[in-house]
Design a protein around this motif. Sequence first.
Motif, mmCIF file in Angstrom:
data_model
loop_
_atom_site.group_PDB
_atom_site.id
_atom_site.type_symbol
_atom_site.label_atom_id
_atom_site.label_comp_id
_atom_site.label_asym_id
_atom_site.label_seq_id
_atom_site.Cartn_x
_atom_site.Cartn_y
_atom_site.Cartn_z
ATOM 1 N N MET A 1 0.853 -1.180 0.000
ATOM 2 C CA MET A 1 0.000 0.000 0.000
ATOM 3 C C MET A 1 0.897 1.240 0.000
ATOM 4 N N ALA B 1 -2.952 4.188 2.830
ATOM 5 C CA ALA B 1 -4.073 3.407 3.368
ATOM 6 C C ALA B 1 -5.026 4.321 4.135
ATOM 7 N N GLY B 2 -6.004 3.711 4.735
ATOM 8 C CA GLY B 2 -7.060 4.469 5.407
ATOM 9 C C GLY B 2 -6.613 5.203 6.645
ATOM 10 N N ASP B 3 -5.391 4.934 7.093
ATOM 11 C CA ASP B 3 -4.888 5.646 8.283
ATOM 12 C C ASP B 3 -4.351 7.024 7.950
ATOM 13 N N PHE C 1 -11.584 14.477 -0.299
ATOM 14 C CA PHE C 1 -11.397 13.358 -1.216
ATOM 15 C C PHE C 1 -10.390 12.445 -0.564
ATOM 16 N N GLU C 2 -10.854 11.330 -0.064
ATOM 17 C CA GLU C 2 -9.958 10.400 0.583
ATOM 18 C C GLU C 2 -9.665 9.261 -0.373
ATOM 19 N N SER C 3 -8.397 8.949 -0.493
ATOM 20 C CA SER C 3 -8.003 8.008 -1.525
ATOM 21 C C SER C 3 -6.992 7.027 -0.962
ATOM 22 N N THR C 4 -7.125 5.779 -1.347
ATOM 23 C CA THR C 4 -6.133 4.775 -0.960
ATOM 24 C C THR C 4 -5.541 4.179 -2.235
ATOM 25 N N CYS D 1 -12.665 0.294 -3.013
ATOM 26 C CA CYS D 1 -11.976 0.812 -1.820
ATOM 27 C C CYS D 1 -11.041 1.970 -2.139
ATOM 28 N N VAL E 1 -11.679 5.045 -3.119
ATOM 29 C CA VAL E 1 -12.087 6.397 -2.716
ATOM 30 C C VAL E 1 -13.154 6.330 -1.622
ATOM 31 N N ALA E 2 -12.987 7.202 -0.645
ATOM 32 C CA ALA E 2 -13.979 7.343 0.421
ATOM 33 C C ALA E 2 -14.528 8.763 0.436
ATOM 34 N N VAL E 3 -15.738 8.878 0.929
ATOM 35 C CA VAL E 3 -16.349 10.189 1.150
ATOM 36 C C VAL E 3 -16.665 10.282 2.644
ATOM 37 N N SER E 4 -16.167 11.303 3.252
ATOM 38 C CA SER E 4 -16.323 11.441 4.709
ATOM 39 C C SER E 4 -15.899 10.159 5.412
ATOM 40 N N ARG E 5 -14.835 9.593 4.888
ATOM 41 C CA ARG E 5 -14.189 8.414 5.479
ATOM 42 C C ARG E 5 -15.022 7.146 5.362
ATOM 43 N N LYS E 6 -16.015 7.136 4.495
ATOM 44 C CA LYS E 6 -16.791 5.923 4.274
ATOM 45 C C LYS E 6 -16.647 5.467 2.828
ATOM 46 N N VAL F 1 -13.196 3.701 6.074
ATOM 47 C CA VAL F 1 -11.988 3.726 5.255
ATOM 48 C C VAL F 1 -10.803 3.089 5.988
ATOM 49 N N THR F 2 -10.850 3.041 7.304
ATOM 50 C CA THR F 2 -9.746 2.408 8.036
ATOM 51 C C THR F 2 -9.710 0.898 7.811
ATOM 52 N N VAL G 1 -9.207 -0.171 5.043
ATOM 53 C CA VAL G 1 -8.092 -0.242 4.094
ATOM 54 C C VAL G 1 -6.805 -0.046 4.903
ATOM 55 N N GLN H 1 -16.065 10.282 -6.408
ATOM 56 C CA GLN H 1 -16.644 10.159 -5.069
ATOM 57 C C GLN H 1 -18.001 9.470 -5.099
#
Lengths: 310, 310, 310, 310
Positions: C75, C78-80, C89-92, D112, D114-119, D126-127, D129, D256
């Motif tokens: 990775m 990751a989600g951390d 925009f959260e991306s892994t 997995c 992309v997350a929106v508001s950590r989901k 998202v954690t 991941v 997203q």
Amino acid sequence: MSETVDRAWMERVFEETKNWGRWGRDDERGALNLITDKRRAAAAALVRDGVPVSCARDFAVEPAVDNPHPALHMMTQAGDDCTAEAEGFESTTDFIGIAFHGMATTHLDALCHVAVSRKLYNGVDVTEVKSTGARRNDVMAARDGIVGRGVLLDIPRLRGVDWLELDVTLGPEDLEAAEREQGVRVEEGDILLVSKGRDARRREHGPWVPMDGMAGLGPTCVPWLHERDVAVLGSDGISDALPGTGIEDWFVPIHQCCLAGMGVHLLDNLLLEDLSAACAARDRWEFFFVVTPLRVHGGTGSPVNPVAIF
Amino acid sequence: MSETVDRAWMERVFEETKNWGRWGRDDERGALNLITDKRRAAAAALVRDGVPVSCARDFAVEPAVDNPHPALHMMTQAGDDCTAEAEGFESTTDFIGIAFHGMATTHLDALCHVAVSRKLYNGVDVTEVKSTGARRNDVMAARDGIVGRGVLLDIPRLRGVDWLELDVTLGPEDLEAAEREQGVRVEEGDILLVSKGRDARRREHGPWVPMDGMAGLGPTCVPWLHERDVAVLGSDGISDALPGTGIEDWFVPIHQCCLAGMGVHLLDNLLLEDLSAACAARDRWEFFFVVTPLRVHGGTGSPVNPVAIF
Amino acid sequence: MSETVDRAWMERVFEETKNWGRWGRDDERGALNLITDKRRAAAAALVRDGVPVSCARDFAVEPAVDNPHPALHMMTQAGDDCTAEAEGFESTTDFIGIAFHGMATTHLDALCHVAVSRKLYNGVDVTEVKSTGARRNDVMAARDGIVGRGVLLDIPRLRGVDWLELDVTLGPEDLEAAEREQGVRVEEGDILLVSKGRDARRREHGPWVPMDGMAGLGPTCVPWLHERDVAVLGSDGISDALPGTGIEDWFVPIHQCCLAGMGVHLLDNLLLEDLSAACAARDRWEFFFVVTPLRVHGGTGSPVNPVAIF
Amino acid sequence: MSETVDRAWMERVFEETKNWGRWGRDDERGALNLITDKRRAAAAALVRDGVPVSCARDFAVEPAVDNPHPALHMMTQAGDDCTAEAEGFESTTDFIGIAFHGMATTHLDALCHVAVSRKLYNGVDVTEVKSTGARRNDVMAARDGIVGRGVLLDIPRLRGVDWLELDVTLGPEDLEAAEREQGVRVEEGDILLVSKGRDARRREHGPWVPMDGMAGLGPTCVPWLHERDVAVLGSDGISDALPGTGIEDWFVPIHQCCLAGMGVHLLDNLLLEDLSAACAARDRWEFFFVVTPLRVHGGTGSPVNPVAIF
């Protein structure tokens, strides 16, 4: 210099300065042979304060115009999922990967890194460097480390500038002027480091494409390096001036004559700012110097973190 | 020792020996702070012959039962196709990649490598080691190199054997017996190396699965290491005895107490045969010692080629 | 067969079955030329249920005796620690790396993967495969995918066993017996898959060193494959029986004659259990089959996930 | 559209279009569920000519401003040193490595990614991941391949240009205009590909920094994609218009809402020129389409070579 520095001159200089056979026909250590135990012991005696100074740039993971192939640093287990298979033991681990012969990485060039007319140091054919690894002149020649007297010549300081402009080509007269100014003399078996202020310029102006220009030593330094019998040469660039000489077949004569001719290992892309400051603070431009490449069989060099000890 | 070495004992020892706060709440160097300039200079004065000795194994590209994740060494340009874009300049290059925390690679463990109860050295939460790199206690703490006095304790030599059997667990009494036999004493700020003859055994019997057993220091060494205030600990194994203690939550107490508690960096999988021979030849078990990790921001350690200089 | 299968026989068969020049002197596609548009369209007409079945093993990151060079999956975010530089925009993300020509990875062999007497398919000299990539016969020949009629011959099913023992070498008589039993016939331009039950055995007995033995096709299959004019050959092993024939210079004749002689691409280490079950459930052993290698210029093959569609 | 497309609108649209729970609380396949066997079989019936067309760019080993982390392709054994350990068998091999979520690589985004508001899709945190791989919503959801009806909407062709300028943001009206022009309609379960002429522009003007601008779908396409119930969305860019919307928290709403909301897998950086030509030549904009990601447990996607079959 009244001589014309052209292809014929380069060919003659290459022949006159090459150390093939000097330390035996099968030798792979080249000018490292000049760093005798005695010289190493004398170099250690230079340590007084006990202060170590790294001469390496940080591992270059960020892409940039001078780093088109960034190093890889990837965690394989981080703190989010670090409970190891064994009870009561949390562990984090990572991976590094690097094509270290780039312009952004502090590295040692092994003697197999460059050939001239398809011949490596000591006349070894370049085809001995196989797709599966170099069979001759690999980095294992330096397996016990390169340990000796380091000497820094700081050209920007000599000229009273923060950095040399990109089109500056240095000659032996510049090196000697720095010697006089700094009160130091490059001797047989030394590890010679030449600062051009590259990192100061990069910090101020940002990275640039190295082939657009980079200050460095010109071809006239070759006979001088041979006369002084330096063991290793390094700089905060790649020693050679870029974009190269324009002389046919002699693009980067320092690389060509040092590695393939004289058997002089090169240290590229050093970080010399901290070293320069440490030297200036003590007005002392010689120091104990240690470089410890990874022991990669068949390797053409190694990323390194050279350390000067004052 | 009449004490029972159990979980409660380990917890008490961990608390009593931990150096959290000793060098400031934000300190990330741990016991490297014990290597003062003065000690470093004194260590350099140990250099007499000028002979360097590498303590690294070769880059471990061959798969084996003790090397399930071999290092990568791949040529990117070999002698079969080495004419660079620039005229007259033939160049060969390569790439290395490594997940260096294996049992086959000589490496430095940074303080972020191991946590106890999810806390790293100085109380840093292990979640500070992110998937994108460690934010605290990374290998950059040793960016200027680890330079100081090295001391080798050679346990097989003490016992008159070539190697220690796999189930041997050493206690402080063994270390002290070696001190007496060798006429050396481990002092504050030393880099302590303990040889178990691993490579001699491997050469004779071939590789084995490390978790099947490997000689090492037992938990009773922890108070001793703290009392002696060693700065760095290394061995030709992983310092801890394997397959671990069997004490709940204290699988490898040397790793746990050194890295997370005392802030003592570890050197794993050293090659100590050449060093041992060099020491024995001189009957001198102390030496100048230099380790120069790569400057990897966020790194949990580094492959290294530690060098002793006599 | 009364013939003696020796070196002379192999040499004769290689010569008689090789397709050099058959599709032009500069052809690099080999027997892929046999998969005409018409055949591809006919193969698509085999789709009735619309059920896809993967024939790939999982990406082989776990070391094992049959996977000494595990694939890398790391990775990079990751989600951390996944908040990207851009707001909201959260991306892994991750990285994969693989030396795919191992025994644990489902992959396609390009025609440049194997040479006989230093000649690749169509007489290309093996030195055309440079350290910088193959200049001829690379995987780009299959850039648009390998799409056609797949036929599975399930030998364990034929014999009423779960898997073939490690020392089983199959001949054309076995393939024809399976054809009869299953009511299918291998035709010109087919993608022939031969199951040996490898994964059932591995699940039961664990992994083994492939060179200790693996069921496969023997040399007498070569003329048969040529006579039938298969376009591609695959199996749940490497098609060849291991540890090889023992015939001097003809270690793995299927690889040698298919890749270098006939220009038949190979699919190694397929997972055929799900496919076998899908065929058996329908009593139909032909299907639409799609393999889409990565478009790697100079590549000697590609990891793939071949899919049969019923 | 008289609505104001702002943050509140985006939040409402995300909620209204999300498919969480639609296929079960533990579902990880998302809109892939819309590609039923029946639809897959119907898609296969579109094959007439038997011509396959790759929609992948070449493996992106060259650094460029749109490829700051180039893929690795390294030979591990080339023709200069290819005699394998076994007699009579010359073999060449290589290694590939890639951080495939770049702008230069044709790849599939797993849910997995992309997350929106950590989901993530279906409300997964998202954690999940981890630094060691995604535990939920990984690329294994597509292990049997994505096989179905592909539809190409070619916007440059609609507008009579070779490519869309960098600042073009498309709305549903553009997609519907293309439908009308091309005589095709995007239906439930389709794999929708939208061409913007990126590669034509790149060929003419060279690469550019993607964040400087790239034509793509705007946020108003989200309700339309949901209404049409597409299964997968792809483009020759990243579907979203760049440099992003400027709406707080909704940088790339297509990524997203598709990945995290609707569970629609994305195909980024397709090569659509050959596909467009193939469609235009037949005046047929629907085709059988196959994407076969590598089976990477915990993977956030895969490099792929999607193939359309006519």
